[in-house]
Design a protein around this motif. Sequence first.
Motif: not given
Length: 152
Positions: A124-151
Amino acid sequence: MRIFPFKRKEIFSETEKERLVQAIRVAERLTSGEIRLFVESHCSYVNPIDRAKEAFDSLDMGKTKLRNGVLVYVAIKDRQFAILGDQGIHEKVGDDFWVKEADLMISHFQDNRIIDGIEACIEEIGASLRTYFPHEAGNDENQLPDDIVFGR
């Protein structure tokens, strides 16, 4: 499903980890937004939102270009969690969205469906992000890792 293990490495099975990382990747597809999952056994703060803020800062989540990072924080053994969105996404979705997401996770957690609850929230967070911050061609790098951080 092992929900309350004794060792940090056993918080989630490899299959569960892969499932959650895949949920993050799918949720971030077609958006410039970033989602991180931070999991630990115990929350060292009275209020888990305070721990989430600390984790958010330590993971440099406030440094995304559009301030659209979201942290899902879960303390498994304490049965606590917090969802923290940066300024850009919070301004778009407002308080009601975060309450709805918290309720979604609670409903799953009450049935001991921890992985399902985290996964549904990420979707659901992803759906909201796609609505308000859609992918922009050429300007959409993965800025943070997609892994799980274990504390701790």
